[in-house]
Scaffold this active site. Structure first.
Site, PDB file in Angstrom:
ATOM      1  CB  THR B 187      -0.712  -0.364   1.304  1.00  0.00           C
ATOM      2  OG1 THR B 187       0.015   0.097   2.795  1.00  0.00           O
ATOM      3  CG2 THR B 187      -1.502  -1.299   0.879  1.00  0.00           C
ATOM      4  CD  GLU B 205      -2.425  -4.913  11.808  1.00  0.00           C
ATOM      5  OE1 GLU B 205      -2.332  -4.200  10.407  1.00  0.00           O
ATOM      6  OE2 GLU B 205      -1.872  -4.825  12.870  1.00  0.00           O
ATOM      7  CB  THR B 269       4.980  -4.526   7.669  1.00  0.00           C
ATOM      8  OG1 THR B 269       4.057  -3.951   8.772  1.00  0.00           O
ATOM      9  CG2 THR B 269       4.558  -6.420   7.691  1.00  0.00           C
ATOM     10  CG  ASN B 289       1.563  -3.858  13.988  1.00  0.00           C
ATOM     11  OD1 ASN B 289       1.443  -3.870  13.069  1.00  0.00           O
ATOM     12  ND2 ASN B 289       1.374  -5.177  14.304  1.00  0.00           N
ATOM     13  CG  ASP B 331      -1.607  -2.094  15.671  1.00  0.00           C
ATOM     14  OD1 ASP B 331      -0.501  -2.343  15.209  1.00  0.00           O
ATOM     15  OD2 ASP B 331      -2.796  -1.749  15.296  1.00  0.00           O
TER      16      ASP B 331
END
Lengths: 185, 604
Positions: B187, B205, B269, B289, B331
Site C-alpha cells: 500500500t 495483521e 512491516t 507492529n 499495535d
C-alpha cells in the site's frame, strides 16, 4: 390444570433434549453438492430459480452444533476478518445483505470454495461437518436460527448483543452488489 | 501513573471549555526549526512525490493563493476515479501532467493539465489479483505513486511494484515482491533515492515478516532487501551499525528478543513514508507492529518492530536504529512520517528528525546518531509516562498491561494510536509542524491468536470510543522545540488524511465529513472550506499549472481503517468490527457516503 402443566413441562423438556442433542455421527453432508445451490433469483423459462433446500437444517436447530460453530469461527480465524459479525476486511455477517447468497448451503459453499473478492477457500482445510457448523453459526449471527438454539453471551469482552437476543431478520434474496468499488473498464 | 492521566483528563476538560481554537505563544524568540537546504526549492512548481521532497515537509513555495484571497478559492475541475474505496493517495503533478493511483484495483490515471478541464491522457490498469482484497487489513488503500526522471513508480495491492513511462503510460517493468497467500500486500508510496526505488511490504495483521527493498529504477531488479526481524545478516546490521542506546546493541537481537522462531511471523512491516538526507546519505523509515497484537504470546523486546532505521541507500546497511515501543502492547506501528528539520538544540545546531508516534509522543531525534532530544505528549495518554531520556526507553504503566483474558478499560491512545499513517507537514515559513490526529481511547482484551498463514494474526478484542472532550480528531500546530501545541482545531471524526502547507501562509486538510479546509498557519483560523462529495482521507498537494496559476488538489473518498464502516458496509452493532474502530465511527454512515473523486481548486 396440573395435568396441562405437566404435559407442557414434558414437551419443554423433550424439546430441550432435541435442542441439546449431540450427534456424534451426524448424517453425511457430502451429498450437499447435488442440492440446488443457486445464487440468482431468476432462471430462463418459467418460474424463479430453484432455491437451496432444507438440507443441513438440523445443524441450525441444534445448540451443540451452533456452539461448536461459534468456537470454530474463532479457531479458524473467521473472526480476524469478519469480527464478531460486524465485519472488517471481510463483509459484515450480522446484517441482511449477502453478496453470495444467505442460505445455509450458500454459506457452506462460500467457506469451502472461497469467493473471488478475498474470501479464501477452506476446501481440504476444515472437515465438512465443521464447515456446516460454522455456516450454521454464521446464520445465527442475524438470528436466522431458532432462538432457543442460538448461542448466548460471550465470556470475553461483550462485543454485541448475544446471538439469541437479536430479532430474526431474513436475508435479502438474490445477493447484493459486492461492496468493493467496481472499476471502470 | 494515575495522577498523570488525571492531569491529562483535566487538561482535556479545560481545553473543551475553551473555544474550539486555543492558542499559546509560539517559539519564544528562539531560532525556529528550519527545513534542510535539500528540501528548499524556491522555483519548483511541481509536486513529484507524495511528501513533496525527501525531507517529507509537504511544503510548497507557491503563494498566489494566500491568507488574503483564499476565501475566493473555487473548483477548477473534478475527475472520478470510478472506485468507491478509501482514497489515501496524493495527486502528483509533473510537467503539465497529473498522476493519480486509485485504491484497489490500483488504476493509474494521467490527466492533461494543458487542456481545459484536465482530460484523461492515458490510464493503466495493473489488474491486481482480486483475492488481495481479502488480506488487506484496513480497506484496500494506496498512498500514491512517485515520479522520478520520466518514470512513475507505484505499488499494487497484490504486492507488485510497477514502473511506467510517465508520458505514455507504457509499462517499463513490473515485479512481484510478495505473496498474498501469506498475507503480503503493498500500500506504500515508494521513494526514489538516486537510481533506486525504496518500497516495503504490508500485512502486519497477518504475521508477515516485514522488509524493505531497494529496486534498480532501470529494471526493477532487487539491489538489497532488509528484513525487520531475524538475524543481523537479514536485517543488514553490520560493522557500520552504531545505535545510540545500550539496549539496541548486541548480536542478533532480532532473534534473541523473541520466543523461539516467533520472529519468522513477527511483523515489523514497512508501509509508511520514507525520507532521505542526501548530505548524510541516509534513508529513514519506520517498521510496524509485531505480530500478534496480543503481547503475552511474544515476551521480549521484539526487535526490530516499532523501530526507526537509518540506512545507507546503496547497500542497505543499517547505521542506527531506535525502537519507539519495545515489546509493543497496543499495535503501535512505528511507521509514521519522519520529517527532517534543522534545529538549534541547547545552543548547538543539530540535524534532526521529528516524528509524531502512535504512542502519543512527538519525538525529536538527532538524525545523525538516533539520540532522542525530546519526546512530548500531543494526545491524552495513560498507558505510559513518556521516555526516559537517559536510556531512551519508554516507561510503561503496568496497570494498563493487556494480560490475556482480562478486559482492560479506558486505554489511551488506541490501536490506531494518537495518529496513524496520516502525514504531518512542516511549514518552512512558520517553523511549525501541522499534525492531523485522533482523540480516541479503547477497551482491550488480549485473546490467544492462532497462526494460520494467510489469515489474520491478531489476538485482541478491541472497541474504541472518543477520548476526553468527546471529539474524535484534531488538527494541531506544534512547536517542535518547546514540544507543545500552539493551536488546535477539533474535529468530530479523526483527521485521517494528510496536511499540506504553502508559502501563502496556509495549511490545507480535509475531514471525514467531506469538508476541505484552508487554515491560517499562524492562528488556526479556518479561512475557507468546501464540501466535497465524500469524506476526505487523502493527501492534499499544490502546483503551478501550465497557465501559470496555482492550483490545490485533493482526493475525496472515505475509507481506510477509520472509514471502513462506510467503504466496507460494516455493521455498527458489533463494537469490535474493523478491529474495534467501528465503535468509534458508528455515526459516520449518517455523515458521509462512499466516493472517489479528484477535486482541483483555483482562484477565479
Amino acid at each position: 390444570m396440573r395435568r396441562l402443566v405437566a404435559i407442557a413441562a414434558a414437551i419443554a423438556v423433550l424439546s430441550a433434549c432435541e435442542r441439546e442433542d449431540r450427534e456424534f455421527r451426524p448424517p453425511p453432508v457430502g451429498t450437499e453438492a447435488e442440492a440446488p445451490v443457486t445464487l440468482s433469483s431468476i432462471a430462463p423459462g418459467t418460474g424463479p430459480a430453484e432455491r437451496p433446500g432444507e438440507m443441513g437444517q438440523a445443524y441450525e436447530e441444534n445448540a451443540y452444533h451452533l456452539s461448536e460453530g461459534k468456537r470454530l469461527f474463532t479457531w479458524f480465524n473467521c473472526k480476524g476478518c469478519h469480527a464478531n459479525g460486524g465485519g472488517g476486511s471481510g463483509p459484515a455477517l450480522m446484517d441482511d445483505s449477502w453478496i453470495y447468497g444467505g442460505a445455509l448451503l450458500n454459506v457452506v459453499q462460500t467457506i469451502r470454495e472461497g469467493r473471488p473478492n478475498g474470501m479464501p477457500s477452506f476446501r481440504g482445510k476444515i472437515p465438512e461437518e465443521q464447515i456446516m457448523q460454522i455456516a450454521a453459526y454464521v446464520r445465527s449471527m442475524e438470528r436466522q436460527v431458532p432462538q432457543d438454539a442460538a448461542p448466548g453471551r460471550n465470556d470475553d469482552l461483550m462485543p454485541r448483543p448475544s446471538e439469541h437476543r437479536l430479532p430474526a431478520r431474513p436475508a435479502v434474496p438474490g445477493g447484493t452488489v459486492p461492496p468493493s468499488g467496481q472499476a471502470p473498464q | 501513573m494515575r495522577s498523570s492521566f488525571l492531569q491529562c483528563c483535566f487538561l482535556a476538560a479545560v481545553l473543551t471549555l475553551s473555544p474550539s481554537i486555543s492558542r499559546s505563544q509560539p517559539q519564544d524568540g528562539r531560532p525556529r526549526p528550519a527545513a534542510p537546504a535539500f528540501a528548499v526549492s524556491p522555483n519548483d512548481a511541481d509536486w513529484a512525490t507524495p511528501a513533496k521532497n525527501t525531507a517529507g515537509t509537504r511544503y510548497s513555495e507557491l503563494s498566489e493563493i494566500n491568507t488574503q484571497n483564499v476565501n475566493r478559492l473555487q473548483v477548477a475541475f473534478t475527475f472520478s476515479t470510478g472506485v468507491n474505496k478509501g482514497h489515501e493517495g496524493a495527486p502528483l503533478v509533473v510537467g503539465g501532467l497529473m498522476f493519480i493511483v486509485s485504491p484497489y484495483p490500483n488504476i493509474v490515471y494521467a490527466l492533461d493539465l494543458t487542456r481545459p478541464g484536465g482530460p484523461l491522457k492515458w490510464q493503466y490498469n495493473p489488474k491486481p489479483d482480486a483475492s488481495a482484497q481479502g488480506v488487506a487489513c484496513c480497506d484496500v488503500v494506496n498512498r500514491g505513486p512517485t515520479y522520478s526522471n520520466g518514470r512513475l513508480f507505484f505499488t499494487t495491492l497484490d504486492a507488485h511494484v510497477v514502473a511506467l513511462d510517465a508520458g505514455t503510460g507504457r509499462e517499463i517493468w513490473n515485479v512481484k515482491l510478495g505473496e498474498i497467500n501469506r498475507g503480503e500486500t503493498m500500500t506504500m508510496a515508494p521513494l526514489v533515492v538516486k537510481d533506486k526505488v525504496i518500497a516495503g511490504i504490508s500485512g502486519g495483521e497477518y504475521g508477515v515478516r516485514g522488509w524493505v527493498q531497494a529496486l534498480d529504477a532501470a529494471d526493477g531488479k532487487t539491489v538489497w532487501k532488509a528484513y525487520s526481524t531475524g538475524p543481523d545478516q537479514d536485517v543488514k546490521i553490520g560493522a557500520d551499525f552504531k545505535p545510540f542506546y545500550e539496549e539496541d546493541r548486541g548480536k542478533d537481537l532480532g532473534v534473541s528478543t523473541w520466543p523461539p522462531n516467533a520472529w519468522e511471523i513477527g511483523g515489523g512491516t514497512v508501509w509508511g513514508f520514507a525520507s532521505y538526507d542526501p548530505d548524510l546519505d541516509l534513508i529513514f523509515y519506520g517498521t510496524a507492529n509485531p505480530g500478534p497484537w496480543n503481547p503475552n504470546q511474544r515476551p521480549g523486546d521484539n526487535k526490530w518492530t516499532n523501530t526507526v532505521f537509518a540506512r545507507d541507500p546503496d547497500t542497505g546497511q543499517a547505521r542506527w536504529a531506535y525502537q519507539w515501543n519495545p515489546h509493543d502492547l497496543h499495535d503501535w506501528d512505528g511507521i509514521n512520517e519522519n520529517i527532517l528539520v534543522e534545529v538549534v538544540w541547547h545552543g548547538k545546531p543539530r540535524k534532526a528528525l521529528v516524528h509524531p508516534d502512535r504512542n502519543g509522543l512527538v519525538y525529536l531525534l538527532d538524525r545523525t546518531t538516533g539520540e532522542v532530544l525530546s519526546a512530548n505528549f500531543y494526545h491524552p495518554v495513560n498507558t505510559h509516562r513518556g521516555v526516559d531520556l537517559k536510556t531512551g526507553r519508554i516507561r510503561i504503566n503496568e496497570q494498563k498491561y493487556p494480560h490475556e483474558g482480562k478486559v482492560i478499560r479506558n486505554v489511551c491512545p488506541t490501536a490506531p494510536g494518537a495518529k496513524d499513517w496520516s502525514p504531518s507537514s512542516f511549514s518552512h515559513q512558520t517553523g511549525l509542524l501541522y499534525i492531523p490526529h485522533n482523540n480516541l481511547c479503547m477497551d482491550w482484551e488480549s485473546t490467544e491468536a492462532n497462526y494460520i498463514a494467510g489469515t489474520p494474526y491478531v489476538g485482541a478484542e478491541v472497541r474504541m470510543y472518543a477520548g476526553p472532550g468527546g471529539h474524535r480528531g484534531e488538527l494541531s500546530a506544534w512547536d517542535i522545540l518547546a514540544g507543545k501545541e500552539v493551536w488546535t482545531i477539533k474535529e468530530r471524526f479523526p483527521v485521517w488524511g494528510g496536511t499540506m502547507t504553502t508559502a501563502g501562509g496556509l495549511v490545507f486538510y480535509g475531514n471525514m465529513e467531506g469538508w476541505f479546509k484552508a487554515v491560517d498557519a499562524k492562528t488556526g483560523a479556518v479561512l475557507w472550506q468546501f464540501k466535497t462529495s465524500s469524506g476526505i482521507i487523502g493527501q492534499p498537494t499544490t502546483y503551478r499549472g501550465p497557465d501559470g496559476k496555482q492550483y490545490i488538489a485533493v482526493l475525496s473518498g472515505v475509507g481506510g481503517w477509520a472509514g471502513s464502516i462506510v467503504s466496507g458496509d460494516l455493521d455498527p452493532r458489533d463494537s469490535t468490527a474493523a478491529l474495534g474502530f467501528v465503535n468509534a465511527m458508528a455515526d459516520l454512515k449518517q455523515a458521509t457516503t462512499k466516493g472517489g473523486n479528484l477535486y482541483v481548486f483555483a482562484l477565479p
